[in-house]
Design a protein around this motif. Structure first.
Motif, short mmCIF file in Angstrom:
data_model
loop_
_atom_site.label_atom_id
_atom_site.label_comp_id
_atom_site.label_asym_id
_atom_site.label_seq_id
_atom_site.Cartn_x
_atom_site.Cartn_y
_atom_site.Cartn_z
N ARG A 113 0.81 -1.21 0.00
CA ARG A 113 0.00 0.00 0.00
C ARG A 113 0.84 1.26 0.00
O ARG A 113 0.32 2.35 -0.15
CB ARG A 113 -0.88 0.03 1.25
N GLY A 114 2.15 1.09 0.22
CA GLY A 114 2.98 2.27 0.20
C GLY A 114 2.88 3.08 1.48
O GLY A 114 3.41 4.18 1.56
N THR A 115 2.19 2.57 2.48
CA THR A 115 2.16 3.27 3.75
C THR A 115 3.03 2.50 4.72
O THR A 115 3.25 1.31 4.55
CB THR A 115 0.74 3.35 4.31
N SER A 116 3.52 3.20 5.72
CA SER A 116 4.42 2.51 6.64
C SER A 116 3.63 1.55 7.53
O SER A 116 2.45 1.79 7.81
CB SER A 116 5.16 3.53 7.48
N PRO A 117 4.25 0.47 7.98
CA PRO A 117 3.53 -0.53 8.74
C PRO A 117 2.91 0.04 10.01
O PRO A 117 1.81 -0.37 10.40
CB PRO A 117 4.61 -1.55 9.11
N ALA A 118 3.57 1.02 10.61
CA ALA A 118 3.03 1.56 11.86
C ALA A 118 1.67 2.19 11.65
O ALA A 118 0.86 2.26 12.56
CB ALA A 118 4.00 2.60 12.42
N MET A 119 1.43 2.67 10.44
CA MET A 119 0.19 3.40 10.21
C MET A 119 -1.02 2.50 10.02
O MET A 119 -2.13 2.94 10.10
CB MET A 119 0.33 4.28 8.98
N ARG A 120 -0.74 1.24 9.72
CA ARG A 120 -1.93 0.40 9.53
C ARG A 120 -1.95 -0.71 10.56
O ARG A 120 -2.20 -1.87 10.27
CB ARG A 120 -1.99 -0.15 8.12
N ALA A 121 -1.61 -0.29 11.77
CA ALA A 121 -1.51 -1.29 12.83
C ALA A 121 -2.87 -1.88 13.16
O ALA A 121 -3.00 -3.10 13.24
CB ALA A 121 -0.88 -0.66 14.07
N GLU A 122 -3.85 -1.04 13.32
CA GLU A 122 -5.09 -1.56 13.90
C GLU A 122 -6.08 -2.01 12.83
O GLU A 122 -6.18 -1.41 11.76
CB GLU A 122 -5.72 -0.53 14.85
N HIS A 123 -6.74 -3.07 13.10
CA HIS A 123 -7.77 -3.56 12.19
C HIS A 123 -9.03 -3.77 12.99
O HIS A 123 -9.43 -4.88 13.26
CB HIS A 123 -7.33 -4.88 11.54
N SER A 124 -9.61 -2.68 13.42
CA SER A 124 -10.78 -2.84 14.28
C SER A 124 -11.99 -3.20 13.44
O SER A 124 -11.99 -3.09 12.21
CB SER A 124 -11.02 -1.55 15.04
N ARG A 184 -8.27 7.18 4.73
CA ARG A 184 -6.89 7.65 4.87
C ARG A 184 -5.88 6.60 4.43
O ARG A 184 -4.96 6.87 3.68
CB ARG A 184 -6.65 8.06 6.32
N ASP A 185 -6.05 5.38 4.92
CA ASP A 185 -5.05 4.38 4.55
C ASP A 185 -5.70 3.12 4.02
O ASP A 185 -5.28 2.02 4.32
CB ASP A 185 -4.13 4.06 5.73
N MET A 186 -6.77 3.30 3.28
CA MET A 186 -7.41 2.09 2.77
C MET A 186 -6.96 1.83 1.35
O MET A 186 -6.54 2.75 0.63
CB MET A 186 -8.93 2.23 2.88
N ALA A 187 -6.99 0.56 0.98
CA ALA A 187 -6.57 0.20 -0.37
C ALA A 187 -7.58 0.76 -1.37
O ALA A 187 -8.77 0.74 -1.11
CB ALA A 187 -6.47 -1.31 -0.49
N GLY A 188 -7.09 1.23 -2.48
CA GLY A 188 -7.97 1.73 -3.53
C GLY A 188 -8.60 3.05 -3.21
O GLY A 188 -9.68 3.38 -3.69
N ALA A 202 -7.62 16.06 1.28
CA ALA A 202 -6.44 16.82 0.87
C ALA A 202 -5.71 17.34 2.09
O ALA A 202 -4.47 17.36 2.13
CB ALA A 202 -6.86 17.96 -0.04
N GLY A 203 -6.48 17.75 3.12
CA GLY A 203 -5.84 18.22 4.34
C GLY A 203 -5.15 17.09 5.09
O GLY A 203 -4.02 17.23 5.55
N VAL A 204 -5.84 15.95 5.21
CA VAL A 204 -5.27 14.83 5.96
C VAL A 204 -4.04 14.29 5.24
O VAL A 204 -3.06 13.89 5.88
CB VAL A 204 -6.34 13.74 6.14
N ASP A 205 -4.07 14.32 3.91
CA ASP A 205 -2.93 13.80 3.15
C ASP A 205 -1.66 14.62 3.35
O ASP A 205 -0.57 14.16 3.06
CB ASP A 205 -3.26 13.74 1.65
N ARG A 206 -1.85 15.88 3.78
CA ARG A 206 -0.66 16.72 3.97
C ARG A 206 0.11 16.35 5.23
O ARG A 206 1.25 16.75 5.41
CB ARG A 206 -1.09 18.18 4.08
N ILE A 207 -0.54 15.61 6.15
CA ILE A 207 0.14 15.26 7.41
C ILE A 207 1.25 14.27 7.10
O ILE A 207 1.01 13.23 6.50
CB ILE A 207 -0.86 14.62 8.39
N PRO A 208 2.48 14.60 7.48
CA PRO A 208 3.58 13.68 7.16
C PRO A 208 3.43 12.37 7.92
O PRO A 208 3.01 12.38 9.09
CB PRO A 208 4.82 14.44 7.66
N PRO A 209 3.77 11.25 7.28
CA PRO A 209 3.54 9.94 7.90
C PRO A 209 4.30 9.73 9.20
O PRO A 209 3.86 8.95 10.03
CB PRO A 209 4.01 8.95 6.83
N TYR A 210 5.44 10.45 9.41
CA TYR A 210 6.19 10.15 10.63
C TYR A 210 5.42 10.51 11.90
O TYR A 210 5.72 10.01 12.96
CB TYR A 210 7.58 10.79 10.61
#
Lengths: 305, 325
Positions: A22-33, B123-127, B203-211
């Motif tokens: 998914r191109g996101t870091s693993p920490a970001m998709r930790a939870e699967h509620s 935010r972080d869903m596939a597709g 668009a706003g949420v996507d600007r938040i850096p992943p770290y």
């Protein structure tokens, strides 16, 4: 030396990590509620229903009214365009479509052509005057169309410009100025200054710098502004309804309204109505598929800041 | 004239002097700046004229007309604030105004809650790109289309009732009865507008850096804490923009009400579903009674006042120190 290199232990087998597709870091998709999964399912349901509605509307446009009413889920038996032909000829959708295409094209083009230089000036020259002018243009963003409706009608009536597509075009240009100037000012501000400075060093005049350097650089932003205007002018209803009276000058939304209102007298012609809806919606779908990236980018550029 | 020629001469002969000037910050732009300033009239002029003549003057004209009794032709009688008092005594206007407020606050709240929930899921869903582009599309469609479609779907013999019949609903509500139309309009608006606001929030949420999220995960933050301390503060300004956008656009809602259900007998929707925009249009142009331009503009000016107050309040309430990231 060579022996040493040979004796160096083989590199440890690389750690096997699950592929991060998914191109996101693993920490970001930790939870699967559970709530999340339900949300995902619901979202896909929304997507399916939206696409389904659109396809359903398209298909119904190929069926006749009796078939639609007896079985709204049915498939068209053949793809003959009888509804479209009837809507096109008998209900004057043809004239309305031509009017809409011309009005939308001309007014959107002129809006951008007038707003781009103004926005350029406001984004490049900083003085108290430009600050005040920017505020003056932004002011219009908050004024709802119904406020200017009646005075506009009176003014245009005095100038014999009501019931005229020329007048409607003028109104669309004036009314679109605040948003377009605002959007393009934000866009020009985001462009780098270096190229313009280089052009000035080479002796180009300010006008030439704008035409030959800035405009080509700003192509994307200008296209965005144009497409946004196309969408809003294509769908504009209230002003057209007020300013246009004769059938041969109707734009599409007005033709659609009058078609709906005729039905209360002449009985429902759902086949023709669905064809009419398709004529209104499909051009937007084409624009979206073709230039959608510009649309969403433009909206977030204009709104995000 | 002489000033113009001098500037032009400096611009053309300025190449040799330029390196010296370039040492000063912005000095390279000074000739350019002076040249640009002269473009004020040709560049800003046309836009200014169109905007002033077709937007600002009518807006001022509206304020003027709202202080008069006027049927569109014939004499204008100055009546002061009589029109405003009159519309506030008019039960039709009060109903329209109430409906506008319902759209603004109830539909607005529903849209925001849904859009925010959708943003969090998206935010972080596939597709997510597909979903996002599909839910944005209704924004490009004229609301008339939804109004007409709703008429078909909620018809007595329409889709909803055929779907409900197998579920044992024998006497489905009369969806398109005059009293039920407005709640249906509200539901339709929520369904068709949420996607647009979701796109902007995204668009706003996507600007938040992943770290930031990674830091949350390392610090063991619960999803709620992450929402409360990371996502909300960093998207607060986008929320503010969306709220202002909805305020402005909800006041203008007209098309969907005009044709909703396709049931407008005499070409005018039932009064139970009017908004102030419809009230303004009907009072001035319905052709059923003497047009009352004064009262019509007064109602429009009241909506303008409502927008202005709300926008100022919203900007106050949403103002935080901008978070730089």
């Amino acid at each position: 030396m060579t022996t040493l290199t040979k004796q160096k232990p083989p590199a440890p087998a690389p750690l096997r990590r699950p592929a991060n597709r998914r191109g996101t870091s693993p920490a970001m998709r930790a939870e699967h509620s559970i709530a999340r999964s339900i949300g995902v399912v619901l979202l896909w349901a929304v997507v399916a229903i939206s696409i389904g509605m659109l396809v359903w509307m398209l298909l119904q446009a190929f069926r006749d009214t009796r078939a639609i009413l007896s079985n709204p889920w049915g498939m068209p038996e053949s793809f003959d365009m009888v509804n479209f032909v009837r809507a096109w000829t008998a209900s004057d959708f043809a004239t309305a479509t031509v009017n809409s295409v011309v009005t939308t094209g001309v007014s959107s083009f002129l809006t951008v052509a007038l707003a781009a230089p103004a926005a350029y000036y406001l984004s490049r020259v900083e003085s108290r005057l430009t600050g005040a002018l920017s505020m003056y243009f932004i002011l219009g963003l908050g004024i709802p169309a119904q406020v200017i409706l009646i005075p506009l009608f009176v003014m245009l009536n005095e100038a014999h410009l009501t019931d005229s597509l020329f007048g409607l075009n003028l109104v669309y240009i004036g009314v679109s100025m605040p948003f377009t100037v605002f959007l393009l000012t934000a866009f020009f501000r985001s462009l780098p200054l270096e190229m313009e400075e280089a052009a000035a060093l080479d002796g180009a005049s300010a006008l030439r710098t704008f035409v030959q350097i800035t405009l080509p650089l700003a192509k994307g932003g200008i296209l965005t502004a144009f497409v946004l205007q196309v969408v809003s002018h294509w769908n504009e209803t209230l002003l057209a309804l007020t300013l246009i009276q004769s059938t041969e000058k109707y734009t599409l939304p007005i033709a659609l309204i009058s078609f709906v209102q005729q039905q209360t007298y002449s009985g429902a012609d759902w086949g023709g109505l669905f064809a009419g809806l398709c004529i209104v919606v499909l051009p937007m779908l084409i624009v979206y598929v073709w230039l959608g990236r510009h649309l969403t980018e433009g909206l977030t550029l204009g709104m995000g800041k | 004239m002489s000033a113009a020629t001098t500037t032009r001469r400096t611009a053309s002969s300025g190449t040799e002097r330029r390196p010296k000037e370039a040492g000063r910050p912005q000095a390279g732009g000074s000739t350019m700046d002076r040249q640009r300033r002269k473009l004020l009239v040709p560049f800003v002029g046309p836009a200014f004229i169109f905007y002033t003549a077709l937007f600002i003057i009518p807006a001022i004209g509206a304020a003027w007309i709202s202080l008069h009794k006027w049927a569109g032709s014939g004499p204008m009688t100055f009546v002061g604030i009589e029109n405003y008092l009159r519309v506030f005594r008019d039960p039709l206007f009060l109903k329209s105004f109430g409906n506008t407020l319902l759209l603004l606050f109830v539909v607005g709240a529903a849209i925001f809650i849904l859009a925010f929930a959708m943003t969090l899921v998206l935010r972080d869903m596939a597709g997510k790109k597909i979903v996002r582009s599909v839910i944005f599309f209704p924004h490009l469609i004229n609301a008339l289309v939804f109004g007409v479609l709703a008429g078909f779907i909620f018809n007595p013999g329409g889709i909803v009732n055929t779907l409900l019949a197998p579920l044992g609903v024998q006497n489905p509500p009369a969806w398109l009865a005059q009293d039920n139309i407005f709640p249906l309009i509200m539901a339709t608006l929520v369904a068709t507008t949420t996607g647009y606001f979701t796109t902007i929030l995204m668009a706003g949420v996507d600007r938040i850096p992943p770290y930031y999220y990674e830091d949350c995960a390392l610090a063991g933050a619960t999803p709620f804490q992450r929402l409360r301390y990371v996502i909300l503060p960093l998207t607060w300004d986008v929320f503010g923009t969306c709220a202002v956008l909805w305020t402005i656009s909800s006041i203008k809602i007209f098309e969907i009400i005009w044709v909703f259900g396709g049931s407008s007998g005499a070409g005018i929707p039932p009064t139970q579903s009017w908004t102030t925009a419809v009230y303004t249009y009907v009072t001035a142009f319905s052709g059923q009674s003497t047009p009352a331009y004064g009262a019509a503009t007064a109602s429009a000016i009241i909506s303008l006042a409502l927008v202005s107050v709300l926008v100022v309040v919203l900007r106050r309430a949403m103002r935080r120190d901008a978070v730089e990231f």
